[in-house]
Design an enzyme around this catalytic site. Structure first.
Site: not given
Length: 235
Positions: A117, A173, A208
Site C-alpha cells: 500500500c 485494485d 488492493h
C-alpha cells in the site's frame, strides 16, 4: 529521533547474537497507512521464520510513532491524514537510519525492501538508496501521479535506481486503475527495456490489499503468489 521498529531475527538465532553477523541478506518491511500493526509484524516474523531477519519500519515516525491501527473505515481516515503529512525526504531519512542500524547488526548483508500500500509506494522511493539491492512494491498506489510531500511523480525517480525493483498490482485494485497500471508498466519498460532489473507483475482480479489476510480484500491465491515470489527472491 528514535524509530519504533519491530525487529524479527531468524527464529533459530533469536538467542545467538553472533548469528546476525553471518546473515547474507536482511529485509525492511514498510507498512500500509495502518502502521506497524499486527499484520505487518506478522510479515516480518514470517520472513524471519524463513531464515531472513526483518525490520518493520514505521513511515509516520514524526506524527504517529506508535501507530497501530485496525482495518476499519475510521482507522483508514486516520492513517491517510498521517500519510498526507509525510514527505519523501522524511521517508528516505528514516530508511537511511534503519539501514545504518542493520549494517551494524548484520554487517555485509544485502538489504531488500518489501512494502505494501503506501509502504509499497515508499518501497519504490527506497529503491533509490544505494544500499538497497531489491525493492518489492506491492500495490503502491499513486506512484504515477504524485510524490509524498510534492514534486514530480515517484516514477520519475526510476533512472536513479541502481538495484532491482519489482512492482505487483492487481487488476481489481480501484486505487491503481488501468491507466495507472499501464503508466507503471511503460515507465519500467522505458527505464529497463531488457527487463533485467525492473519487473512489473499483474495479478488478475486481485484487489488492493490482496496480501493481507486481515482485510476483506484478501486474495489467498494472489497472496500465495506474492509469498512465493518473496521467498524465492530472498532465498
Amino acid at each position: 529521533m528514535p524509530l519504533r521498529c519491530w525487529w524479527a531475527p531468524p527464529v533459530a538465532d533469536q538467542h545467538d547474537i553472533d548469528a546476525n553477523m553471518t546473515q547474507k541478506r536482511v529485509v525492511i518491511v514498510l507498512p500500509e497507512v495502518f502502521g506497524v500493526n499486527a499484520w505487518v509484524r506478522g510479515v516480518a516474523d514470517r520472513l524471519a521464520a524463513a531464515g531472513v531477519p526483518a525490520l518493520a519500519v514505521p513511515l509516520f515516525a514524526r506524527t504517529a510513532p506508535e501507530l497501530d491501527l485496525a482495518y476499519e473505515t475510521s482507522d483508514l481516515a486516520q492513517g491517510r491524514r498521517h500519510k498526507d503529512a509525510t514527505t519523501t525526504d522524511q521517508i528516505l531519512s528514516d530508511l537511511s537510519a534503519a539501514i545504518a542500524w542493520l549494517a551494524r547488526v548484520c554487517p555485509g548483508a544485502e538489504v531488500s525492501v518489501v512494502g505494501f500500500c503506501f509502504g509499497g509506494h515508499a518501497a519504490l522511493l527506497a529503491a533509490t538508496l544505494p544500499a538497497v539491492k531489491h525493492s518489492f512494491d506491492f500495490y503502491g498506489a499513486g506512484v504515477s501521479r504524485m510524490r509524498p510531500g510534492g514534486g514530480p511523480p515517484s516514477l520519475a525517480l526510476l533512472p536513479s535506481i541502481q538495484g532491482q525493483l519489482t512492482c505487483l498490482c492487481g487488476t481489481g485494485d480501484h486505487l491503481i486503475p488501468a491507466e495507472d497500471r499501464a503508466a507503471i508498466q511503460a515507465a519500467l519498460r522505458e527505464s529497463d527495456p531488457e527487463g533485467e532489473r525492473f519487473r512489473y507483475l499483474e495479478l488478475e482480479g486481485a484487489d488492493h490489499g490482496f496480501m493481507c489476510d486481515a482485510r476483506s480484500s484478501y486474495n489467498p491465491e494472489a497472496a500465495r503468489f506474492g509469498w512465493q515470489l518473496l521467498e524465492r527472491s530472498l532465498a
